[in-house]
Design an enzyme around this catalytic site. Structure first.
Site, PDB file in Angstrom:
ATOM      1  N   SER A   1     -19.239  30.938  22.454  1.00 21.05           N
ATOM      2  CA  SER A   1     -19.808  31.372  21.183  1.00 21.05           C
ATOM      3  C   SER A   1     -18.661  31.805  20.276  1.00 21.05           C
ATOM      4  CB  SER A   1     -20.759  32.553  21.423  1.00 21.05           C
ATOM      5  OG  SER A   1     -21.214  33.068  20.191  1.00 21.05           O
TER       6      SER A   1
ATOM      7  N   GLY B   1     -15.463  40.356  22.118  1.00 18.49           N
ATOM      8  CA  GLY B   1     -14.317  39.546  21.710  1.00 18.49           C
ATOM      9  C   GLY B   1     -14.674  38.179  21.173  1.00 18.49           C
ATOM     10  N   GLU B   2     -13.698  37.572  20.513  1.00 18.90           N
ATOM     11  CA  GLU B   2     -13.838  36.223  19.966  1.00 18.90           C
ATOM     12  C   GLU B   2     -13.062  35.283  20.898  1.00 18.90           C
ATOM     13  OE1 GLU B   2     -15.356  34.244  17.619  1.00 18.90           O
ATOM     14  OE2 GLU B   2     -14.053  32.767  18.542  1.00 18.90           O
TER      15      GLU B   2
ATOM     16  N   ASN C   1     -29.521  44.171  17.031  1.00 18.05           N
ATOM     17  CA  ASN C   1     -29.534  45.306  17.954  1.00 18.05           C
ATOM     18  C   ASN C   1     -28.722  46.438  17.350  1.00 18.05           C
ATOM     19  OD1 ASN C   1     -31.069  44.282  20.176  1.00 18.05           O
ATOM     20  ND2 ASN C   1     -29.384  42.853  20.488  1.00 18.05           N
TER      21      ASN C   1
ATOM     22  N   CYS D   1     -21.563  44.226  13.988  1.00 19.58           N
ATOM     23  CA  CYS D   1     -21.221  44.086  15.414  1.00 19.58           C
ATOM     24  C   CYS D   1     -20.518  45.331  15.946  1.00 19.58           C
ATOM     25  CB  CYS D   1     -20.334  42.858  15.598  1.00 19.58           C
ATOM     26  SG  CYS D   1     -19.698  42.683  17.270  1.00 19.58           S
TER      27      CYS D   1
ATOM     28  N   SER E   1     -21.761  31.416  15.423  1.00 20.69           N
ATOM     29  CA  SER E   1     -22.403  32.567  14.795  1.00 20.69           C
ATOM     30  C   SER E   1     -22.413  32.357  13.290  1.00 20.69           C
ATOM     31  CB  SER E   1     -21.617  33.835  15.148  1.00 20.69           C
ATOM     32  OG  SER E   1     -21.726  34.058  16.532  1.00 20.69           O
ATOM     33  N   LEU E   2     -23.495  31.790  12.798  1.00 18.20           N
ATOM     34  CA  LEU E   2     -23.560  31.443  11.373  1.00 18.20           C
ATOM     35  C   LEU E   2     -24.036  32.658  10.555  1.00 18.20           C
ATOM     36  CD1 LEU E   2     -23.055  29.047   9.490  1.00 18.20           C
ATOM     37  CD2 LEU E   2     -25.465  28.422   9.754  1.00 18.20           C
ATOM     38  N   HIS E   3     -25.222  33.128  10.827  1.00 18.76           N
ATOM     39  CA  HIS E   3     -25.761  34.385  10.280  1.00 18.76           C
ATOM     40  C   HIS E   3     -26.039  34.405   8.783  1.00 18.76           C
ATOM     41  CE1 HIS E   3     -25.023  35.817  14.240  1.00 18.76           C
ATOM     42  NE2 HIS E   3     -23.744  36.033  14.090  1.00 18.76           N
TER      43      HIS E   3
ATOM     44  N   GLU F   1     -17.116  44.861  28.941  1.00 12.94           N
ATOM     45  CA  GLU F   1     -18.432  44.772  29.573  1.00 12.94           C
ATOM     46  C   GLU F   1     -18.831  43.341  29.902  1.00 12.94           C
ATOM     47  OE1 GLU F   1     -20.230  48.783  27.498  1.00 12.94           O
ATOM     48  OE2 GLU F   1     -21.002  46.853  26.855  1.00 12.94           O
TER      49      GLU F   1
HETATM   50  N1  SAH Z   1     -17.222  36.614  18.994  1.00 13.79           N
HETATM   51  C1  SAH Z   1     -18.174  35.637  19.356  1.00 13.79           C
HETATM   52  C2  SAH Z   1     -18.901  35.949  20.653  1.00 13.79           C
HETATM   53  C3  SAH Z   1     -19.307  37.369  20.904  1.00 13.79           C
HETATM   54  S1  SAH Z   1     -20.603  38.015  19.931  1.00 13.79           S
HETATM   55  C4  SAH Z   1     -19.144  35.381  18.229  1.00 13.79           C
HETATM   56  O1  SAH Z   1     -19.138  36.128  17.261  1.00 13.79           O
HETATM   57  O2  SAH Z   1     -19.872  34.399  18.307  1.00 13.79           O
HETATM   58  C5  SAH Z   1     -22.046  37.187  20.586  1.00 13.79           C
HETATM   59  C6  SAH Z   1     -23.197  37.083  19.595  1.00 13.79           C
HETATM   60  O3  SAH Z   1     -23.777  38.370  19.343  1.00 13.79           O
HETATM   61  C7  SAH Z   1     -22.758  36.534  18.240  1.00 13.79           C
HETATM   62  O4  SAH Z   1     -23.666  35.585  17.760  1.00 13.79           O
HETATM   63  C8  SAH Z   1     -22.779  37.763  17.402  1.00 13.79           C
HETATM   64  O5  SAH Z   1     -22.860  37.470  16.040  1.00 13.79           O
HETATM   65  C9  SAH Z   1     -23.988  38.499  17.942  1.00 13.79           C
HETATM   66  N2  SAH Z   1     -24.044  39.901  17.554  1.00 13.79           N
HETATM   67  C10 SAH Z   1     -23.016  40.718  17.248  1.00 13.79           C
HETATM   68  N3  SAH Z   1     -23.485  41.951  16.949  1.00 13.79           N
HETATM   69  C11 SAH Z   1     -24.829  41.907  17.075  1.00 13.79           C
HETATM   70  C12 SAH Z   1     -25.867  42.881  16.932  1.00 13.79           C
HETATM   71  N4  SAH Z   1     -25.605  44.144  16.624  1.00 13.79           N
HETATM   72  N5  SAH Z   1     -27.142  42.502  17.158  1.00 13.79           N
HETATM   73  C13 SAH Z   1     -27.412  41.217  17.528  1.00 13.79           C
HETATM   74  N6  SAH Z   1     -26.476  40.266  17.686  1.00 13.79           N
HETATM   75  C14 SAH Z   1     -25.201  40.609  17.460  1.00 13.79           C
HETATM   76 FE1  SF4 Z   2     -18.344  40.783  16.983  1.00 10.43          FE
HETATM   77 FE2  SF4 Z   2     -18.056  38.145  17.496  1.00 10.43          FE
HETATM   78 FE3  SF4 Z   2     -17.688  39.076  15.014  1.00 10.43          FE
HETATM   79 FE4  SF4 Z   2     -15.922  39.667  16.927  1.00 10.43          FE
HETATM   80  S1  SF4 Z   2     -16.368  37.639  16.085  1.00 10.43           S
HETATM   81  S2  SF4 Z   2     -16.737  41.082  15.404  1.00 10.43           S
HETATM   82  S3  SF4 Z   2     -17.278  39.878  18.720  1.00 10.43           S
HETATM   83  S4  SF4 Z   2     -19.619  39.107  16.192  1.00 10.43           S
END
Ligand code: SAH
Ligand code: SF4
Length: 386
Positions: free
Chosen positions: A214, A182-183, A313, A136, A236-238, A109
């Site tokens: 990202s 994807g990463e 989300n 995710c 993506s620290l989280h 997508e």
């Molecule tokens: N793989 C990369 C880029 C794709 S994900 C990464 O992880 O950074 C893009 C962003 O969406 C990342 O910050 C990821 O952590 C966030 N993300 C993944 N699932 C999510 C969800 N269900 N709700 C909100 N953000 C989410």
């Molecule tokens: Fe999702 Fe990014 Fe984690 Fe892969 S690295 S599982 S795309 S949040």
């Protein structure tokens, strides 16, 4: 002319011996080599880049400044093949989502988000993802294969071709973020040519500030990226500590927070005035307390860092819940009181499942991650089809 990908591809999206080379995903240096092997001058590469990526021309016969002989040679050795649009959905808020067919019934997508003054395209880099972050939708599907550089840059090509130009006559896409499926750093060899095409003046000509990778934190690749193509960085620290991050972002077990942050500060130092954006998904009762905010502020204190809070989300099958609007506001305020630059991402396109982390595409025949057991959240998730 659009041609479906029907060949059987390996994990890098390559065939063993392609009969024709797809020029769509080749950066200037790759095209120069292609022409050198055919005794042609390097400027041919610049001509092709301009025809394809600036004028949207993919038929060699329309490339009028190439000699007839060269066009014939290109017909026999090369092709310009776009990814196939499987479907397009337009959201009531102006967001557009495309589903691109890859092969064997799989799809990825791409999302366009229009805002005053800019148009951001969120692109995918892999079919699925092996890194298995607990919250995710893409991670829940596992990994199928890497996209080729043509499939990556093809998303930008198609968006610009389908969307109306901006009022100033420029293409619709002004910013590109690698935040789809994807990463990107796990598909380094195919992402680099796409990045080079995005920033080159002979193709898309976007400033490095307008192109964002990202990553969930693949440290060795992050260091390489800083040297090779220093675009904007989002991490993506989280979670503000390893104990929690190990559970929700499993790659942390390989590259813990201290190592990741060191890599971030060296990345930022390679360009003056550069910040790293830290993404932080707000998960109710998991990482959203004021104590977490304090820990986060301490971690990033006096560093070139911005924090972008992302309301979680939801997607079918997940056990996580989005933090309340009040909790997110308090968390953001606390970071600001501590001197941090902190923003909250506006959720867009959720009526067409195009919001962050809802990008599921269609992934089957997947391999599971190799990072060990999942200890958090509900991972008995059905594959979501768009
Ligand atoms: N793989 C990369 C880029 C794709 S994900 C990464 O992880 O950074 C893009 C962003 O969406 C990342 O910050 C990821 O952590 C966030 N993300 C993944 N699932 C999510 C969800 N269900 N709700 C909100 N953000 C989410
Ligand atoms: Fe999702 Fe990014 Fe984690 Fe892969 S690295 S599982 S795309 S949040």
């Amino acid at each position: 002319m659009t041609t479906a990908f029907v060949r059987v591809l390996d994990k890098d999206g390559m065939t063993a011996a392609p009969d024709k080379i797809n020029l769509l995903g080749m950066s200037q240096d790759m095209l120069e080599q292609f022409f050198a092997e055919r005794d042609e001058k390097p400027f041919r590469a610049r001509q092709i880049l301009q025809w394809v990526h600036q004028r949207g021309v993919i038929d060699f016969d329309e490339m009028t400044d190439l000699s007839k002989k060269l066009r014939e040679r290109l017909h026999s050795d090369a092709e310009i093949t776009l990814p196939t649009v499987q479907s397009r959905h337009d959201s009531s808020d102006g967001t557009v989502k495309w589903l691109f067919a890859t092969d064997c019934g799989q799809a990825v997508e791409t999302v366009f988000i229009p805002e005053p003054g800019r148009g951001t395209l969120c692109i995918s880099s892999q079919v699925g993802c092996a890194l298995d972050c607990a919250f995710c939708a893409t991670g829940a599907q596992g990994f199928n294969r890497n996209l080729t550089s043509a499939e990556i840059i093809g998303q930008v090509f198609v968006a610009n071709a389908e969307l109306p130009r901006r009022e100033n006559g420029e293409p619709a896409v002004t910013n590109v973020v690698f935040m789809g499926m994807g990463e990107p750093l796990a598909n380094y060899r195919n992402v680099i040519p796409a990045l080079k095409l995005l920033v080159s003046d002979w193709s898309y000509g976007l400033s490095r500030r307008r192109v964002t990778v990202s990553t969930s934190g693949l440290v060795p690749h992050l260091n390489k990226l800083g040297d090779e193509c220093n675009v904007s960085l989002a991490v993506s620290l989280h979670a503000p500590n390893d104990a929690l991050r190990d559970q929700i972002v499993p790659i942390n077990k390989l590259h813990p927070i201290a190592t990741l942050l060191d890599a971030c500060w060296s990345y930022a130092a390679k360009h003056a005035n550069r910040f790293v954006t830290f993404e932080y998904v707000m998960l109710r009762g998991v990482n959203d307390s004021l104590a977490h905010a304090d820990e986060l502020a301490e971690l990033l204190d006096k560093k070139p860092a911005k924090v972008n809070l992302i309301p979680f989300n939801p997607f079918p099958g997940t056990a996580f819940k989005r933090s309340s609007t009040d909790t997110i506001q308090h968390f953001q305020n606390r970071l600001r009181q501590k001197g941090m630059v902190a923003t909250t991402r506006k959720t867009r396109g959720d009526d067409i499942d195009a919001a962050c982390g809802q990008l599921a595409g269609k992934v089957s025949d997947r391999v599971r991650n190799r990072l060990g057991d999942k200890t958090f959240g509900n991972r008995n998730i059905k594959v979501v089809s768009a």
